[in-house]
Design a protein around this motif. Structure first.
Motif, PDB file in Angstrom:
ATOM      1  N   TRP A 158      -4.828  -1.967   5.484  1.00 48.80           N
ATOM      2  CA  TRP A 158      -4.781  -2.346   4.072  1.00 48.80           C
ATOM      3  C   TRP A 158      -5.054  -3.839   3.865  1.00 48.80           C
ATOM      4  CZ3 TRP A 158      -5.203  -1.303  -0.820  1.00 48.80           C
ATOM      5  CH2 TRP A 158      -4.488  -1.997  -1.798  1.00 48.80           C
ATOM      6  N   SER A 186      -8.210   9.466   6.814  1.00 47.47           N
ATOM      7  CA  SER A 186      -8.164   8.074   6.371  1.00 47.47           C
ATOM      8  C   SER A 186      -7.935   7.985   4.872  1.00 47.47           C
ATOM      9  CB  SER A 186      -9.477   7.365   6.724  1.00 47.47           C
ATOM     10  OG  SER A 186      -9.486   6.040   6.264  1.00 47.47           O
ATOM     11  N   SER A 205      -1.391   2.241   5.034  1.00 48.16           N
ATOM     12  CA  SER A 205      -2.498   2.140   5.977  1.00 48.16           C
ATOM     13  C   SER A 205      -2.375   0.855   6.786  1.00 48.16           C
ATOM     14  CB  SER A 205      -3.832   2.142   5.233  1.00 48.16           C
ATOM     15  OG  SER A 205      -4.892   1.810   6.106  1.00 48.16           O
ATOM     16  N   PRO A 250     -15.903   0.355   8.003  1.00 47.92           N
ATOM     17  CA  PRO A 250     -15.203   0.835   6.803  1.00 47.92           C
ATOM     18  C   PRO A 250     -16.057   0.791   5.532  1.00 47.92           C
ATOM     19  CG  PRO A 250     -13.783  -0.615   8.084  1.00 47.92           C
ATOM     20  CD  PRO A 250     -15.162  -0.734   8.667  1.00 47.92           C
ATOM     21  N   SER A 262      -7.066   4.476  -4.931  1.00 49.73           N
ATOM     22  CA  SER A 262      -6.996   4.951  -3.543  1.00 49.73           C
ATOM     23  C   SER A 262      -6.784   6.455  -3.513  1.00 49.73           C
ATOM     24  CB  SER A 262      -5.849   4.267  -2.784  1.00 49.73           C
ATOM     25  OG  SER A 262      -5.960   2.859  -2.823  1.00 49.73           O
ATOM     26  N   ASP A 287       0.843  -1.193   0.000  1.00 49.84           N
ATOM     27  CA  ASP A 287       0.000   0.000   0.000  1.00 49.84           C
ATOM     28  C   ASP A 287       0.877   1.241   0.000  1.00 49.84           C
ATOM     29  OD1 ASP A 287      -1.999   1.877   0.283  1.00 49.84           O
ATOM     30  OD2 ASP A 287      -2.220   1.565   2.437  1.00 49.84           O
ATOM     31  N   ASP A 307     -10.764   3.219   5.161  1.00 51.27           N
ATOM     32  CA  ASP A 307      -9.923   2.338   5.970  1.00 51.27           C
ATOM     33  C   ASP A 307     -10.153   2.462   7.466  1.00 51.27           C
ATOM     34  OD1 ASP A 307      -8.719   1.038   3.914  1.00 51.27           O
ATOM     35  OD2 ASP A 307      -6.748   1.941   4.143  1.00 51.27           O
ATOM     36  N   ARG A 328     -10.839   3.804  -0.462  1.00 54.30           N
ATOM     37  CA  ARG A 328     -10.564   2.834  -1.524  1.00 54.30           C
ATOM     38  C   ARG A 328     -11.795   2.614  -2.407  1.00 54.30           C
ATOM     39  NH1 ARG A 328      -5.004   2.182  -0.249  1.00 54.30           N
ATOM     40  NH2 ARG A 328      -4.854   1.884   2.012  1.00 54.30           N
ATOM     41  N   ASN A 371      -8.613  -5.109   5.304  1.00 55.57           N
ATOM     42  CA  ASN A 371      -9.791  -4.743   4.530  1.00 55.57           C
ATOM     43  C   ASN A 371      -9.811  -5.419   3.167  1.00 55.57           C
ATOM     44  OD1 ASN A 371     -11.114  -3.126   6.424  1.00 55.57           O
ATOM     45  ND2 ASN A 371      -9.938  -1.305   5.857  1.00 55.57           N
TER      46      ASN A 371
END
Length: 269
Positions: free
Chosen positions: A40, A126, A37, A100, A143, A33, A95, A129, A43
């Protein structure tokens, strides 16, 4: 018992098998990522599935403000006009929000989606995505980062201060337009009055629209279906650009919230 002896062909086959296994594991690992994050990998597995084929893509253009001036109403646009594959599914999430997931969109009845826009709540700064699944099951992720003072998910809705809020719930205002740039198709723009309570305010249970469908008004064939979560904003505003000539026959809108209330309207036609 004599030890097993590998001949040259057997040794090569074994080495090829190991190389294939290593390559398979490497291909299954998601990319790093660039925003670093902490959520990442969690999620990705939660919303796209363990072992999903994932790659970053500049064909998924995610537009959000650099700073959220109002943490309860943050505009988001997923622009897929440059996406070179068939759109099978779109999943968006924030995120670091308590919940989320924002929405999952599935085009149906051969109605391609070029653009979808929607407002969301943000609890703290945050990364946001948008993951798009193509016809071969590969996920393409766009992103963007939003700075925010935060608190959007735990702020009470404005409806809570209005004693007559129940009189306007479910009212839908919208219309059909021609897409920007002279493209063929239909732009659907609508807003529905609903508190979209997140359930994160004391003594206020979750109360939000969970399902939305766009249908051909004549045949009732579904053009797109959408599921929503608690990160959606109060009185949500939706925009869809569809490769579907819906202005002549019109588009029927159907929604249902977690209280069992159903809201319907017809646009155009």
């Amino acid at each position: 018992m004599l030890p097993i002896q590998f001949g040259r062909p057997g040794r090569y086959a074994w080495l090829l098998g190991v190389a294939y296994l290593v390559a398979t594991v490497a291909n299954a690992a998601p990319p790093d990522d660039p925003y670093r994050s902490p959520m990442w990998h969690y999620n990705l597995a939660r919303y796209l599935g363990e072992g999903a084929d994932i790659r970053h893509s500049d064909q998924v253009v995610l537009k959000v403000p650099h700073f959220a001036e109002d943490a309860t109403q943050v505009p988001l646009t997923v622009d897929l006009s440059g996406f070179e594959h068939e759109v099978a599914e779109v999943v968006t999430w924030i995120d670091l929000n308590p919940v989320p997931h924002l929405f999952t969109l599935r085009p149906e009845a051969a109605a391609e989606v070029r653009t979808v826009a929607f407002n969301f709540r943000i609890q703290q700064a945050s990364t946001v995505r948008a993951a798009v699944r193509d016809e071969q099951g590969r996920w393409h992720v766009g992103s963007a980062h939003v700075e925010a003072a935060g608190g959007g998910c735990t702020a009470p809705s404005a409806a809570a201060s209005n004693p007559d809020w129940a009189a306007s719930i479910g009212q839908i205002h919208g219309a059909l337009f021609s897409p920007l740039g002279g493209q063929a198709g239909t732009r659907v723009k609508l807003q529905v009055m609903h508190p979209m309570d997140s359930g994160m305010v004391g003594n206020v249970p979750r109360f939000n629209i969970e399902e939305l469908e766009l249908r051909n008004a004549a045949s009732q064939a579904r053009l797109a279906s959408m599921t929503l979560s608690e990160s959606a904003s109060e009185n949500p505003l939706f925009v869809f650009d569809l490769e579907h000539e819906g202005k002549e026959v019109g588009i029927a809108l159907w929604m249902r919230d977690n209280g069992g209330n159903v809201f319907e309207s017809r646009l155009g036609g």
